[in-house]
Motif scaffolding. Structure first.
Motif, PDB file in Angstrom:
ATOM      1  N   LYS A  20      -3.911  -1.131 -15.440  1.00 38.89           N
ATOM      2  CA  LYS A  20      -3.101   0.086 -15.561  1.00 38.89           C
ATOM      3  C   LYS A  20      -3.237   0.901 -14.269  1.00 38.89           C
ATOM      4  O   LYS A  20      -4.159   0.677 -13.485  1.00 38.89           O
ATOM      5  N   HIS A  21      -2.284   1.800 -14.087  1.00 38.41           N
ATOM      6  CA  HIS A  21      -2.329   2.626 -12.885  1.00 38.41           C
ATOM      7  C   HIS A  21      -3.556   3.528 -12.901  1.00 38.41           C
ATOM      8  O   HIS A  21      -4.038   3.917 -13.959  1.00 38.41           O
ATOM      9  N   GLY A  22      -4.049   3.844 -11.729  1.00 37.05           N
ATOM     10  CA  GLY A  22      -5.206   4.732 -11.628  1.00 37.05           C
ATOM     11  C   GLY A  22      -6.485   3.916 -11.615  1.00 37.05           C
ATOM     12  O   GLY A  22      -6.455   2.705 -11.781  1.00 37.05           O
ATOM     13  N   LEU A  35      10.571   0.987  -1.492  1.00 36.91           N
ATOM     14  CA  LEU A  35      10.603   2.116  -2.430  1.00 36.91           C
ATOM     15  C   LEU A  35       9.867   1.677  -3.692  1.00 36.91           C
ATOM     16  O   LEU A  35      10.272   0.715  -4.348  1.00 36.91           O
ATOM     17  N   ASP A  36       8.800   2.387  -4.034  1.00 38.28           N
ATOM     18  CA  ASP A  36       7.969   2.035  -5.188  1.00 38.28           C
ATOM     19  C   ASP A  36       8.370   2.892  -6.393  1.00 38.28           C
ATOM     20  O   ASP A  36       8.555   4.110  -6.259  1.00 38.28           O
ATOM     21  N   HIS A  37       8.506   2.280  -7.548  1.00 39.62           N
ATOM     22  CA  HIS A  37       8.839   2.991  -8.799  1.00 39.62           C
ATOM     23  C   HIS A  37      10.072   3.889  -8.665  1.00 39.62           C
ATOM     24  O   HIS A  37      10.059   5.032  -9.159  1.00 39.62           O
ATOM     25  N   GLY A  38      11.107   3.393  -7.985  1.00 39.85           N
ATOM     26  CA  GLY A  38      12.367   4.137  -7.899  1.00 39.85           C
ATOM     27  C   GLY A  38      12.817   4.498  -9.312  1.00 39.85           C
ATOM     28  O   GLY A  38      12.874   3.629 -10.188  1.00 39.85           O
ATOM     29  N   PHE A  97      -1.400  -1.065  -4.353  1.00 46.02           N
ATOM     30  CA  PHE A  97      -2.575  -0.177  -4.345  1.00 46.02           C
ATOM     31  C   PHE A  97      -2.141   1.237  -3.985  1.00 46.02           C
ATOM     32  O   PHE A  97      -1.476   1.435  -2.974  1.00 46.02           O
ATOM     33  N   ASP A  98      -2.586   2.170  -4.759  1.00 40.82           N
ATOM     34  CA  ASP A  98      -2.318   3.572  -4.453  1.00 40.82           C
ATOM     35  C   ASP A  98      -3.586   4.409  -4.611  1.00 40.82           C
ATOM     36  O   ASP A  98      -4.118   4.955  -3.643  1.00 40.82           O
ATOM     37  N   THR A  99      -4.093   4.453  -5.853  1.00 37.59           N
ATOM     38  CA  THR A  99      -5.215   5.362  -6.145  1.00 37.59           C
ATOM     39  C   THR A  99      -6.417   5.138  -5.228  1.00 37.59           C
ATOM     40  O   THR A  99      -7.045   6.100  -4.776  1.00 37.59           O
ATOM     41  N   PHE A 125       0.833  -1.199   0.000  1.00 41.06           N
ATOM     42  CA  PHE A 125       0.000   0.000   0.000  1.00 41.06           C
ATOM     43  C   PHE A 125       0.870   1.253   0.000  1.00 41.06           C
ATOM     44  O   PHE A 125       1.779   1.376   0.824  1.00 41.06           O
ATOM     45  N   ASN A 126       0.561   2.169  -0.909  1.00 37.67           N
ATOM     46  CA  ASN A 126       1.331   3.406  -0.971  1.00 37.67           C
ATOM     47  C   ASN A 126       0.865   4.355   0.137  1.00 37.67           C
ATOM     48  O   ASN A 126      -0.327   4.626   0.259  1.00 37.67           O
ATOM     49  N   ALA A 127       1.831   4.805   0.926  1.00 38.11           N
ATOM     50  CA  ALA A 127       1.515   5.777   1.976  1.00 38.11           C
ATOM     51  C   ALA A 127       2.041   7.136   1.531  1.00 38.11           C
ATOM     52  O   ALA A 127       3.107   7.230   0.918  1.00 38.11           O
ATOM     53  N   ILE A 152       6.614   3.784  -0.733  1.00 33.50           N
ATOM     54  CA  ILE A 152       6.739   5.230  -0.930  1.00 33.50           C
ATOM     55  C   ILE A 152       7.253   5.465  -2.349  1.00 33.50           C
ATOM     56  O   ILE A 152       8.219   4.819  -2.771  1.00 33.50           O
ATOM     57  N   THR A 153       6.629   6.383  -3.067  1.00 33.35           N
ATOM     58  CA  THR A 153       7.098   6.699  -4.426  1.00 33.35           C
ATOM     59  C   THR A 153       8.027   7.920  -4.386  1.00 33.35           C
ATOM     60  O   THR A 153       7.988   8.709  -3.425  1.00 33.35           O
ATOM     61  N   PRO A 154       8.792   8.128  -5.457  1.00 33.63           N
ATOM     62  CA  PRO A 154       9.624   9.330  -5.521  1.00 33.63           C
ATOM     63  C   PRO A 154       8.804  10.616  -5.401  1.00 33.63           C
ATOM     64  O   PRO A 154       9.247  11.583  -4.788  1.00 33.63           O
ATOM     65  N   LYS A 155       7.585  10.608  -5.951  1.00 37.04           N
ATOM     66  CA  LYS A 155       6.750  11.817  -5.862  1.00 37.04           C
ATOM     67  C   LYS A 155       6.374  12.091  -4.404  1.00 37.04           C
ATOM     68  O   LYS A 155       6.394  13.243  -3.952  1.00 37.04           O
ATOM     69  N   THR A 156       6.057  11.023  -3.675  1.00 41.30           N
ATOM     70  CA  THR A 156       5.749  11.197  -2.248  1.00 41.30           C
ATOM     71  C   THR A 156       6.993  11.679  -1.502  1.00 41.30           C
ATOM     72  O   THR A 156       6.898  12.516  -0.592  1.00 41.30           O
ATOM     73  N   ALA A 157       8.158  11.149  -1.893  1.00 43.93           N
ATOM     74  CA  ALA A 157       9.404  11.549  -1.215  1.00 43.93           C
ATOM     75  C   ALA A 157       9.690  13.033  -1.412  1.00 43.93           C
ATOM     76  O   ALA A 157      10.409  13.641  -0.610  1.00 43.93           O
ATOM     77  N   LEU A 213      -6.575   4.269  -2.238  1.00 44.42           N
ATOM     78  CA  LEU A 213      -6.360   4.855  -0.909  1.00 44.42           C
ATOM     79  C   LEU A 213      -6.492   6.381  -0.969  1.00 44.42           C
ATOM     80  O   LEU A 213      -7.138   6.997  -0.110  1.00 44.42           O
ATOM     81  N   ARG A 214      -5.885   6.946  -2.016  1.00 46.09           N
ATOM     82  CA  ARG A 214      -5.970   8.412  -2.144  1.00 46.09           C
ATOM     83  C   ARG A 214      -7.416   8.851  -2.349  1.00 46.09           C
ATOM     84  O   ARG A 214      -7.860   9.855  -1.802  1.00 46.09           O
ATOM     85  N   LYS A 215      -8.139   8.055  -3.157  1.00 47.64           N
ATOM     86  CA  LYS A 215      -9.526   8.447  -3.454  1.00 47.64           C
ATOM     87  C   LYS A 215     -10.411   8.381  -2.208  1.00 47.64           C
ATOM     88  O   LYS A 215     -11.170   9.300  -1.944  1.00 47.64           O
TER      89      LYS A 215
HETATM   90  O1  G3H Z   1       2.280   3.368  -9.165  1.00 49.89           O
HETATM   91  C1  G3H Z   1       2.407   4.293  -8.392  1.00 49.89           C
HETATM   92  C2  G3H Z   1       1.476   5.367  -8.200  1.00 49.89           C
HETATM   93  O2  G3H Z   1       0.181   5.117  -8.611  1.00 49.89           O
HETATM   94  C3  G3H Z   1       2.000   6.680  -8.684  1.00 49.89           C
HETATM   95  O3  G3H Z   1       2.138   7.393  -7.558  1.00 49.89           O
HETATM   96  O4  G3H Z   1       1.577   9.796  -7.867  1.00 49.89           O
HETATM   97  O5  G3H Z   1       3.126   8.990  -6.054  1.00 49.89           O
HETATM   98  O6  G3H Z   1       3.900   8.979  -8.431  1.00 49.89           O
HETATM   99  P1  G3H Z   1       2.731   8.902  -7.506  1.00 49.89           P
END
Ligand code: G3H
Ligand code: 13P
Ligand code: ZN
Length: 279
Positions: free
Chosen positions: A176-178, A82-85, A230-232, A23-25, A49-54, A234-236
């Motif tokens: 796909k993502h999202g 680390l997700d999508h480094g 899972f990311d989207t 799960f992306n935090a 954690i993604t680079p964007k979150t970092a 959680l954000r949604k």
């Molecule tokens: O796969 C990863 C995320 O859905 C993209 O997340 O908006 O933090 O780059 P991000």
């Protein structure tokens, strides 16, 4: 307990045809929601954690959250990933901080460059005794349709694994993502997965799982998918719960009150996902 190498969690799940929810935090509330959900389900989780979150909150903060959670929730097995480094620098930073695993996403590069850099990341991670996730192929962007041509041939997958000795592999599986528009769903190509899982003996990672239904998640774990991201979703749900609360009580200015609403809604959805993946 903080798991120092995610490989321990993912391989165990792989062997027992379970999958670990990853799960992306994005902040402390989401981090807490994931850990609390894992505690109440008595299941391990990966927090990533993604680079964007970092850029929003440095990786270092998340490692401190993990250290605190290790003390506060000793009964919960969890790893920090680390997700999508997207660079060797961020991979190195996560390794030095003591993350449990790192993903190097070279899927946008040529296959040869991806192999070369993934091998470099493997060497870097070996020093820290942590696992590496890599990605090959092209996952369509949100809004684009998943095409059959997005699916990779077995030869390509096997060659990448052989050359890189990667620990877990992300590849296009139909999602796909999202998240799709309300009412829509993401789908895993189960026939394809079934076919490749006969030969591929490395745990597979499903990305873009927010829109996938429970039944398909349950099927995927039978065919080698042992980590599901899972990311989207959680954000949604976090945003929705917050918006709903503030619409009903626009005068509320105590962030401890409204963030708790959002945290609880997020915890609930994490529990649902864990249920499909682990039980
Ligand atoms: O796969 C990863 C995320 O859905 C993209 O997340 O908006 O933090 O780059 P991000
Ligand atoms: P979603 O945002 O579609 O859940 O994808 C998550 C993901 O793949 C994180 O790596
Ligand atoms: Zn992803």
């Amino acid at each position: 307990m903080y798991i120092t190498n995610s490989k321990d969690l993912v391989l165990k799940a792989y062997k027992t045809k379970k999958a670990i929810g990853a799960f992306n935090a994005h902040n402390l509330e989401v981090f807490e929601a994931v850990i609390s959900a894992a505690k109440s389900k008595k299941a391990p989780v990966i927090i990533q954690i993604t680079p964007k979150t970092a850029k929003h909150l440095p990786l270092r903060y998340f490692k401190k959250m993990a250290e605190a959670a290790d003390k506060l929730y000793p009964e919960v097995d969890f790893a920090l990933h680390l997700d999508h480094g997207d660079s060797l620098e961020i991979v190195q930073e996560a390794l030095e901080l003591g993350f449990s695993s790192v993903m190097f996403d070279g899927s946008r590069l040529s296959m040869e460059k991806n192999i070369k850099l993934t091998c470099q990341v493997k060497t870097m991670a070996q020093r820290f005794r942590v696992a590496v996730e890599a990605e090959i192929g092209e996952m369509p962007k949100t809004g684009d349709r998943f095409q059959k041509s997005n699916l990779l041939g077995l030869d390509t997958i096997e060659r990448f694994i052989k050359k890189t000795r990667v620990d877990f592999l992300a590849l296009p599986l139909g999602t796909k993502h999202g998240m799709p528009a309300p009412g829509g769903k993401e789908h895993i190509n189960i026939n394809y997965l079934k076919k490749i899982s006969k030969s591929i003996k490395v745990p597979l990672v499903l990305h873009g799982a927010s829109g996938v239904g429970k039944q398909e998640l349950r099927q995927a774990r039978r065919y080698g998918v042992a980590k599901v991201n899972f990311d989207t979703a959680l954000r949604k749900i976090f945003t929705y719960a917050l918006g709903k609360f503030l619409k009903a009580k626009p005068q509320e200015d105590d962030l401890r009150v409204y963030l708790e609403e959002a945290r609880l809604a997020t915890e609930k959805i994490v529990k649902d996902k864990i249920e499909a993946l682990y039980f």
